[in-house]
Scaffold this active site. Structure first.
Site, PDB file in Angstrom:
ATOM      1  N   LYS A 191       4.344   0.124   8.237  1.00 37.19           N
ATOM      2  CA  LYS A 191       4.147   1.407   7.578  1.00 37.19           C
ATOM      3  C   LYS A 191       5.384   2.280   7.807  1.00 37.19           C
ATOM      4  CE  LYS A 191       0.871   5.301   7.412  1.00 37.19           C
ATOM      5  NZ  LYS A 191      -0.353   5.865   8.009  1.00 37.19           N
ATOM      6  N   VAL A 243       3.375   1.107   2.923  1.00 38.97           N
ATOM      7  CA  VAL A 243       3.100  -0.061   3.760  1.00 38.97           C
ATOM      8  C   VAL A 243       3.691  -1.303   3.095  1.00 38.97           C
ATOM      9  CG1 VAL A 243       1.335  -1.448   4.892  1.00 38.97           C
ATOM     10  CG2 VAL A 243       0.983   1.009   4.593  1.00 38.97           C
ATOM     11  N   ASP A 274     -11.159  10.812  10.721  1.00 40.02           N
ATOM     12  CA  ASP A 274     -10.881  10.334   9.361  1.00 40.02           C
ATOM     13  C   ASP A 274     -11.536   8.980   9.122  1.00 40.02           C
ATOM     14  OD1 ASP A 274      -9.892  10.737   6.830  1.00 40.02           O
ATOM     15  OD2 ASP A 274      -7.882   9.986   7.257  1.00 40.02           O
ATOM     16  N   GLY A 321       3.030   7.662   4.061  1.00 42.78           N
ATOM     17  CA  GLY A 321       4.025   6.611   4.043  1.00 42.78           C
ATOM     18  C   GLY A 321       3.645   5.433   3.167  1.00 42.78           C
ATOM     19  N   GLY A 344       0.805  -1.208   0.000  1.00 42.35           N
ATOM     20  CA  GLY A 344       0.000   0.000   0.000  1.00 42.35           C
ATOM     21  C   GLY A 344       0.838   1.258   0.000  1.00 42.35           C
TER      22      GLY A 344
END
Length: 621
Positions: free
Chosen positions: A337, A323, A433, A321, A316
């Site tokens: 991460k 992953v 979020d 950042g 990801g």
């Protein structure tokens, strides 16, 4: 003379009559060689370093290491250069001894990564929910023993634990102890003879020192015998005037009785001190066990590279950042991460470690560890193999494979996770979020809230949150976060994001822009409200009537949560009750679009609240 002098006198006499030497030995022809710093129990004390005592089994075929609380393990090999010993359980069931195993008072510790586990006695089941492994060598009477992470198991939240009984906690052990034939190693941390061994030499205790000091000896088949007993005898003879050829005799019943009384007093004193120290040790162990359960482990950057196999598998990419998939052991995978040093100013790292590192809930992702090595920072989470909810919410095909019943279960799990963040912790945790991208699914498709980089902590008594900037992802940000004209920022700002998430689960991204009269676009939540208000179907292709009721329930609850003013939104407890109840009895929410322009309120000119994945922090009005 003081009591202590007579105690010293007694032990010097005992030491001076010690028999045997320190020649390397074995318990059997296949057993490991036993030499300094180890010694057999029948060898003199100076033959080994304190705490490195071994013994032979009754038939002299196996070497045993004696650990605290009568725990014994078989020693199959000793590597003196690497300071490692290979061990195994005498009965091939290592977990049976774990309740009493404690290495904190010894010179040894397990090799490799260690975890806090719990053992449970459960009825037989094939349900793998939340369990790491079944221990086949334990159990009986219609029950079986299972082991799991004690950090991630909550009895009040895990249905699999309803009929289980917790046996005991197992702190700081590697996963391999639960294998049927585990390969386990202990290392001794103190640098005992390591330098000597590296030079091809042996070592021993210095014979002229009362403290623990070492002497390196040239390589030999025989370790030189210490002169400590002889020196002790000479010191005693010199003090009391005995010359060469004189025989030391302790005469008189009075002196003998007095010495016996002194010995008994000394033994009682040592016993009492040992009991007090053991009580203190157990108290400290309980504290450290609770402390370790609350704190994630810290890793170096070198550990991170090893865990991720030099960042081999990328899974990801986000604004803060990248992953990578990692592996702590043969069976334990993690998501690592690596924070972007050019964008991450330390706030996200502090939020993640400070917030998620101290909470544990079935619907919140678990932080396994972290790295803060200079300017390099990383976060290590449990690995969840089924990606995020966004994958299923945005695709009709994936949504059909998942099923509406499972979507409802996921929605309830997210709601319970949010309720825990707001009410179940010492302080309120406002996520700011909530969106499908930040809801990960485990192997059983159970949801876990992740990404606390924008979260805020506040007191439970605090009803208003002070914010100088708006934070979140466009399309999920509550109106009051942009403008105080709609109300104060509070925990209900997360409710709005959750409501938008529910509507996205219902409609999918292809329904966000709905054509009216072939020329105009209408905001999707308003469109779905108008259909419910007029008694029309949602217009979603669902064949099963029960699934249609679930979709309608999710839509109604979502519309309740996105009420423009926070005071009009229900509590999360009320949301959970609506999701669990019969959808036919749900009350239609007020129209949140009657007097408000949603395009202006959300700051979106296009009226497409779900398409942007841009995480924004902008100055509030």
């Amino acid at each position: 003379m003081s009591i202590y002098y007579y105690c010293i006198l007694f032990f010097i006499l005992r030491l001076s009559t010690a028999q045997g030497d320190c020649t390397p030995t074995t318990c059997s022809h296949r057993g490991p060689t036993i030499r300094f710093p180890f010694r057999l129990k029948n060898q003199p004390l100076h033959c080994g370093y304190p705490g490195f005592d071994l013994s032979c089994s009754p038939n002299n075929t196996a070497t045993l290491l004696n650990l605290p609380y009568s725990v014994q393990v078989l020693v199959t090999n000793i590597d003196y250069k690497s300071q490692l010993i290979d061990i195994k359980d005498p009965n091939n069931c290592f977990p049976q001894q774990l309740q009493n195993l404690s290495l904190s008072t010894t010179h040894f510790q397990f090799v490799g990564y260690q975890y806090n586990m719990s053992l449970f006695s459960c009825p037989p089941s094939t349900d793998p929910y939340f369990w790491y492994r079944r221990i086949t060598c334990l159990g009986g009477h219609g029950r079986e023993v299972r082991v799991g992470f004690n950090q991630s198991i909550q009895q009040s939240e895990t249905s699999a634990l309803v009929s289980c009984r917790k046996m005991f906690n197992v702190p700081s052990v590697p996963y391999e102890v639960f294998d049927q034939t585990p390969h386990l190693q202990l290392e001794w941390l103190k640098q005992v003879c390591k330098k000597c061994e590296a030079k091809g030499k042996f070592c021993r205790l210095k014979s002229n020192s009362t403290s623990v000091k070492l002497n390196a000896l040239a390589t030999s088949k025989k370790v030189v015998k210490s002169k400590l007993p002889q020196l002790a005898s000479r010191a005693f003879v010199g003090r009391h005037g005995f010359g060469r050829g004189h025989e030391l005799v302790i005469a008189g019943e009075t002196l003998g009785s007095f010495l016996l009384l002194v010995i008994l007093i000394a033994m009682y004193w040592f016993y009492r001190q040992k009991k007090i120290k053991r009580k203190d040790h157990l108290k400290i162990e309980r504290f450290l066990e609770d402390y370790r359960a609350l704190k994630p482990a810290r890793y170096s950057y070198a550990d991170i590279k090893k865990i991720t196999n030099q960042f081999k598998e990328k899974v990801g990419q986000g604004g803060y950042g990248t992953v990578y998939r990692g592996q702590l052991s043969n069976d334990v995978y993690v998501a690592v991460k690596i924070l972007n040093s050019t964008k991450e100013n330390g706030e996200e790292f502090i939020n993640e470690v400070g917030i998620i590192g101290t909470i544990h809930h079935v619907n919140v992702v678990r932080l396994v560890g972290y790295c803060a090595d200079g300017f390099r920072r990383a976060l290590i989470y449990e690995f969840l193999p089924n990606d995020s909810l966004e994958k299923f919410a945005s695709s009709d095909r994936d949504k059909h494979l998942l099923g509406w019943k499972k979507l409802l279960e996921i929605a309830m799990g997210i709601a319970k996770g949010i309720e825990y963040l707001h009410q179940g912790c010492d302080q309120q945790i406002l996520h700011f979020d909530i969106k499908p991208h930040n809801i990960l699914l485990d192997e059983n498709l159970n949801p876990k809230i992740t990404d606390f980089g924008l979260a805020k902590l506040c007191s439970k008594e605090q009803s208003v949150v002070s914010m100088t900037t708006a934070r979140g992802t466009i399309g999920y940000i509550a109106p009051e976060v942009f403008s105080r004209n709609f109300g104060n920022v509070s925990y209900k700002s997360d409710f709005y994001s959750f409501g938008m998430l529910l509507l996205e689960m219902v409609g999918g991204k292809k329904n966000f822009d709905v054509m009216v009269n072939s020329t105009n676009q209408i905001y999707f939540p308003e469109w779905i409200y108008n259909r419910l208000d007029s008694g029309e179907e949602l217009g979603i292709h669902i064949q099963d009537e029960g699934d249609a009721k679930i979709a309608k329930k999710l839509a109604i609850v979502g519309l309740w949560c996105i009420q423009w003013y926070p005071v009009d939104r229900p509590s999360m407890h009320g949301v959970i009750q609506m999701l669990e109840g019969d959808g036919d009895t749900l009350i239609k929410p007020p129209n949140p679009f009657a007097s408000t322009n949603p395009t202006l309120a959300t700051g979106q000119a296009s009226g497409r609240p779900f398409n942007s994945e841009l995480e924004v922090i902008v100055e509030s009005e």
